[in-house]
Design a protein around this motif. Structure first.
Motif, PDB file in Angstrom:
ATOM      1  N   LYS A  24      39.153  41.529  41.056  1.00  9.77           N
ATOM      2  CA  LYS A  24      39.595  42.338  39.707  1.00  9.77           C
ATOM      3  C   LYS A  24      38.185  42.993  38.913  1.00  9.77           C
ATOM      4  CE  LYS A  24      41.386  40.629  35.230  1.00  9.77           C
ATOM      5  NZ  LYS A  24      41.010  40.120  34.168  1.00  9.77           N
ATOM      6  N   LYS A  25      37.202  42.541  39.856  1.00 15.97           N
ATOM      7  CA  LYS A  25      36.193  43.504  39.005  1.00 15.97           C
ATOM      8  C   LYS A  25      36.274  44.598  39.271  1.00 15.97           C
ATOM      9  CE  LYS A  25      33.625  38.927  36.935  1.00 15.97           C
ATOM     10  NZ  LYS A  25      33.545  39.475  35.388  1.00 15.97           N
ATOM     11  N   LEU A  26      36.429  44.202  40.826  1.00 15.12           N
ATOM     12  CA  LEU A  26      36.107  45.409  41.593  1.00 15.12           C
ATOM     13  C   LEU A  26      36.928  47.275  41.613  1.00 15.12           C
ATOM     14  CD1 LEU A  26      36.084  44.848  45.758  1.00 15.12           C
ATOM     15  CD2 LEU A  26      34.278  45.813  44.078  1.00 15.12           C
ATOM     16  N   LEU A  27      37.869  46.640  40.571  1.00 16.18           N
ATOM     17  CA  LEU A  27      39.303  47.517  40.001  1.00 16.18           C
ATOM     18  C   LEU A  27      38.386  48.014  38.786  1.00 16.18           C
ATOM     19  CD1 LEU A  27      42.970  45.607  40.307  1.00 16.18           C
ATOM     20  CD2 LEU A  27      42.141  48.249  40.945  1.00 16.18           C
ATOM     21  N   GLU A  28      37.847  47.082  38.208  1.00 12.47           N
ATOM     22  CA  GLU A  28      37.605  47.361  36.830  1.00 12.47           C
ATOM     23  C   GLU A  28      35.837  48.569  36.809  1.00 12.47           C
ATOM     24  OE1 GLU A  28      36.593  43.273  35.284  1.00 12.47           O
ATOM     25  OE2 GLU A  28      38.823  43.118  34.453  1.00 12.47           O
ATOM     26  N   HIS A  29      35.648  48.420  37.855  1.00  7.14           N
ATOM     27  CA  HIS A  29      34.610  49.368  37.809  1.00  7.14           C
ATOM     28  C   HIS A  29      34.864  50.244  38.555  1.00  7.14           C
ATOM     29  CE1 HIS A  29      30.865  46.695  36.495  1.00  7.14           C
ATOM     30  NE2 HIS A  29      32.222  45.772  36.636  1.00  7.14           N
ATOM     31  N   GLY A  30      36.382  50.496  39.285  1.00 10.63           N
ATOM     32  CA  GLY A  30      36.779  51.790  39.778  1.00 10.63           C
ATOM     33  C   GLY A  30      35.974  51.429  41.742  1.00 10.63           C
ATOM     34  N   LEU A  31      35.176  50.029  41.756  1.00 11.45           N
ATOM     35  CA  LEU A  31      35.174  50.370  43.054  1.00 11.45           C
ATOM     36  C   LEU A  31      35.837  49.899  44.168  1.00 11.45           C
ATOM     37  CD1 LEU A  31      32.065  48.739  42.465  1.00 11.45           C
ATOM     38  CD2 LEU A  31      31.976  51.096  42.872  1.00 11.45           C
ATOM     39  N   ASN A  32      36.870  49.555  43.895  1.00  7.88           N
ATOM     40  CA  ASN A  32      38.313  49.623  44.427  1.00  7.88           C
ATOM     41  C   ASN A  32      38.304  49.665  45.830  1.00  7.88           C
ATOM     42  OD1 ASN A  32      39.190  50.565  42.648  1.00  7.88           O
ATOM     43  ND2 ASN A  32      40.990  49.864  43.678  1.00  7.88           N
ATOM     44  N   ASP A  33      37.814  50.766  46.006  1.00  2.00           N
ATOM     45  CA  ASP A  33      38.473  51.712  47.326  1.00  2.00           C
ATOM     46  C   ASP A  33      36.594  52.259  47.950  1.00  2.00           C
ATOM     47  OD1 ASP A  33      37.254  53.539  45.101  1.00  2.00           O
ATOM     48  OD2 ASP A  33      37.500  55.066  45.987  1.00  2.00           O
ATOM     49  N   GLN A  34      36.243  51.201  47.896  1.00  2.00           N
ATOM     50  CA  GLN A  34      35.119  51.529  48.354  1.00  2.00           C
ATOM     51  C   GLN A  34      34.229  50.057  48.769  1.00  2.00           C
ATOM     52  OE1 GLN A  34      31.788  53.435  46.439  1.00  2.00           O
ATOM     53  NE2 GLN A  34      32.612  54.234  44.996  1.00  2.00           N
ATOM     54  N   ILE A  35      35.226  49.146  48.429  1.00  4.53           N
ATOM     55  CA  ILE A  35      34.635  47.557  48.410  1.00  4.53           C
ATOM     56  C   ILE A  35      35.721  46.695  49.133  1.00  4.53           C
ATOM     57  CG2 ILE A  35      32.992  45.930  47.482  1.00  4.53           C
ATOM     58  CD1 ILE A  35      31.877  47.417  45.868  1.00  4.53           C
ATOM     59  N   MET A  36      36.047  45.841  49.720  1.00  2.50           N
ATOM     60  CA  MET A  36      37.012  44.955  49.853  1.00  2.50           C
ATOM     61  C   MET A  36      36.358  43.619  50.110  1.00  2.50           C
ATOM     62  SD  MET A  36      37.264  43.582  53.410  1.00  2.50           S
ATOM     63  CE  MET A  36      39.021  43.092  53.260  1.00  2.50           C
ATOM     64  N   ALA A  37      37.293  42.228  50.112  1.00  7.00           N
ATOM     65  CA  ALA A  37      37.088  41.518  50.055  1.00  7.00           C
ATOM     66  C   ALA A  37      37.907  40.669  50.599  1.00  7.00           C
ATOM     67  CB  ALA A  37      37.180  41.240  48.579  1.00  7.00           C
ATOM     68  N   ASP A  52      44.831  25.956  46.092  1.00 10.29           N
ATOM     69  CA  ASP A  52      44.325  24.920  45.520  1.00 10.29           C
ATOM     70  C   ASP A  52      45.515  24.922  43.623  1.00 10.29           C
ATOM     71  OD1 ASP A  52      44.301  23.037  43.222  1.00 10.29           O
ATOM     72  OD2 ASP A  52      43.630  21.712  44.909  1.00 10.29           O
ATOM     73  N   PRO A  53      46.702  24.572  43.701  1.00 14.86           N
ATOM     74  CA  PRO A  53      47.779  25.077  42.230  1.00 14.86           C
ATOM     75  C   PRO A  53      46.771  24.842  41.398  1.00 14.86           C
ATOM     76  CG  PRO A  53      48.819  23.081  42.901  1.00 14.86           C
ATOM     77  CD  PRO A  53      47.603  23.609  43.972  1.00 14.86           C
ATOM     78  N   ARG A  54      45.025  24.601  41.236  1.00 14.23           N
ATOM     79  CA  ARG A  54      44.336  23.989  40.146  1.00 14.23           C
ATOM     80  C   ARG A  54      43.577  25.852  40.368  1.00 14.23           C
ATOM     81  NH1 ARG A  54      42.108  18.409  40.925  1.00 14.23           N
ATOM     82  NH2 ARG A  54      41.953  19.497  43.770  1.00 14.23           N
ATOM     83  N   THR A  55      43.322  25.957  41.104  1.00 15.25           N
ATOM     84  CA  THR A  55      42.451  27.045  41.537  1.00 15.25           C
ATOM     85  C   THR A  55      44.075  28.569  40.822  1.00 15.25           C
ATOM     86  OG1 THR A  55      41.716  26.241  43.213  1.00 15.25           O
ATOM     87  CG2 THR A  55      41.943  29.367  42.937  1.00 15.25           C
ATOM     88  N   VAL A  56      45.087  28.414  41.083  1.00 13.44           N
ATOM     89  CA  VAL A  56      45.386  29.386  40.600  1.00 13.44           C
ATOM     90  C   VAL A  56      45.599  29.287  38.950  1.00 13.44           C
ATOM     91  CG1 VAL A  56      48.262  30.339  40.903  1.00 13.44           C
ATOM     92  CG2 VAL A  56      46.938  29.331  43.247  1.00 13.44           C
ATOM     93  N   GLU A  57      45.598  28.235  38.914  1.00 14.15           N
ATOM     94  CA  GLU A  57      46.462  28.151  36.975  1.00 14.15           C
ATOM     95  C   GLU A  57      45.057  29.050  36.255  1.00 14.15           C
ATOM     96  OE1 GLU A  57      46.102  24.271  34.354  1.00 14.15           O
ATOM     97  OE2 GLU A  57      47.162  23.788  35.770  1.00 14.15           O
ATOM     98  N   ILE A  58      43.323  27.658  36.884  1.00 13.51           N
ATOM     99  CA  ILE A  58      42.479  28.515  36.064  1.00 13.51           C
ATOM    100  C   ILE A  58      42.201  30.092  36.078  1.00 13.51           C
ATOM    101  CG2 ILE A  58      40.492  28.655  38.033  1.00 13.51           C
ATOM    102  CD1 ILE A  58      40.886  26.679  34.516  1.00 13.51           C
ATOM    103  N   ALA A  59      42.976  30.532  37.606  1.00 18.40           N
ATOM    104  CA  ALA A  59      42.513  32.073  37.095  1.00 18.40           C
ATOM    105  C   ALA A  59      43.363  32.740  36.510  1.00 18.40           C
ATOM    106  CB  ALA A  59      42.484  32.343  39.027  1.00 18.40           C
ATOM    107  N   ALA A  60      44.468  32.344  36.599  1.00 23.02           N
ATOM    108  CA  ALA A  60      45.717  32.947  35.502  1.00 23.02           C
ATOM    109  C   ALA A  60      45.356  32.666  34.184  1.00 23.02           C
ATOM    110  CB  ALA A  60      47.226  31.683  35.583  1.00 23.02           C
ATOM    111  N   LYS A  61      43.981  31.668  33.644  1.00 21.33           N
ATOM    112  CA  LYS A  61      44.298  30.921  32.375  1.00 21.33           C
ATOM    113  C   LYS A  61      43.073  32.729  31.702  1.00 21.33           C
ATOM    114  CE  LYS A  61      40.781  28.706  30.030  1.00 21.33           C
ATOM    115  NZ  LYS A  61      39.493  27.862  30.308  1.00 21.33           N
ATOM    116  N   HIS A  62      42.179  33.648  32.876  1.00 20.29           N
ATOM    117  CA  HIS A  62      41.654  34.421  32.814  1.00 20.29           C
ATOM    118  C   HIS A  62      42.254  36.012  33.246  1.00 20.29           C
ATOM    119  CE1 HIS A  62      37.837  31.984  31.178  1.00 20.29           C
ATOM    120  NE2 HIS A  62      38.786  30.834  32.762  1.00 20.29           N
ATOM    121  N   ASN A  63      43.689  35.873  33.310  1.00 21.25           N
ATOM    122  CA  ASN A  63      44.219  37.201  33.813  1.00 21.25           C
ATOM    123  C   ASN A  63      43.733  37.903  35.460  1.00 21.25           C
ATOM    124  OD1 ASN A  63      45.774  37.092  31.405  1.00 21.25           O
ATOM    125  ND2 ASN A  63      44.111  38.065  30.344  1.00 21.25           N
ATOM    126  N   VAL A  64      43.866  36.671  36.017  1.00 20.60           N
ATOM    127  CA  VAL A  64      43.376  36.626  37.697  1.00 20.60           C
ATOM    128  C   VAL A  64      43.901  37.241  38.586  1.00 20.60           C
ATOM    129  CG1 VAL A  64      41.351  36.344  39.366  1.00 20.60           C
ATOM    130  CG2 VAL A  64      40.592  36.474  36.960  1.00 20.60           C
TER     131      VAL A  64
END
Length: 156
Positions: A24-37, A52-64
């Protein structure tokens, strides 16, 4: 293109969350075409599984958005990736054992944390949502500094 691999134990909590936040940060910084993860685990407990569903839940809470299937860290990752970021000292040691040597590519995630340099990213597996939120906050700020590091080191 620079390639980054985030590594924890089972690849269903910390490392897929780091991967998702970083993308998500790569997209925000315009770096998604230069760095992959991507992310992996030093153990094979959850190969092919969703985070883990809790990982997905906390990510969704932060729009990730999280989109990952568990995979195991292997020696070949050392050649495939420019940076390998371990979530804690235990996984760092497991990675060195798998690689057969320490590598300048291998770092701790919290080497980039302004509030806990060199400390472990705690494993939230046995805790509640507060533990997952804590891990999110650690990763979020550490990844900001990691992106600054990448920009400086690679003139991005």
């Amino acid at each position: 293109m620079k390639k980054i691999l985030f590594v924890c134990l089972g690849n269903i909590c910390r490392s897929p969350l780091a991967e998702a936040i970083f993308k998500k940060k790569l997209l925000e910084h315009g770096l998604n075409d230069q760095i992959m993860a991507d992310s992996a685990g030093t153990a094979n407990y959850h190969v092919g599984e969703n985070p883990d569903p809790r990982t997905v839940e906390i990510a969704a809470k932060h729009n990730v958005p999280v989109n990952h299937k568990g995979q195991q860290f292997k020696k070949s990752h050392t050649d495939e990736y420019d940076y390998l970021l371990a979530m804690d000292q235990s996984n760092y040691g497991n990675m060195v054992a798998e690689m057969g040597e320490d590598s300048e590519k291998l770092m701790l995630m919290r080497d980039f944390d302004p509030y806990g340099k060199g400390e472990d990213v705690p494993d939230p597996w046995y805790g509640g949502m507060n533990g997952f939120e804590n891990v999110y906050q650690i990763l979020n700020r550490s990844l900001d500094d990691f992106i600054v590091f990448l920009k400086k080191k690679h003139d991005l």
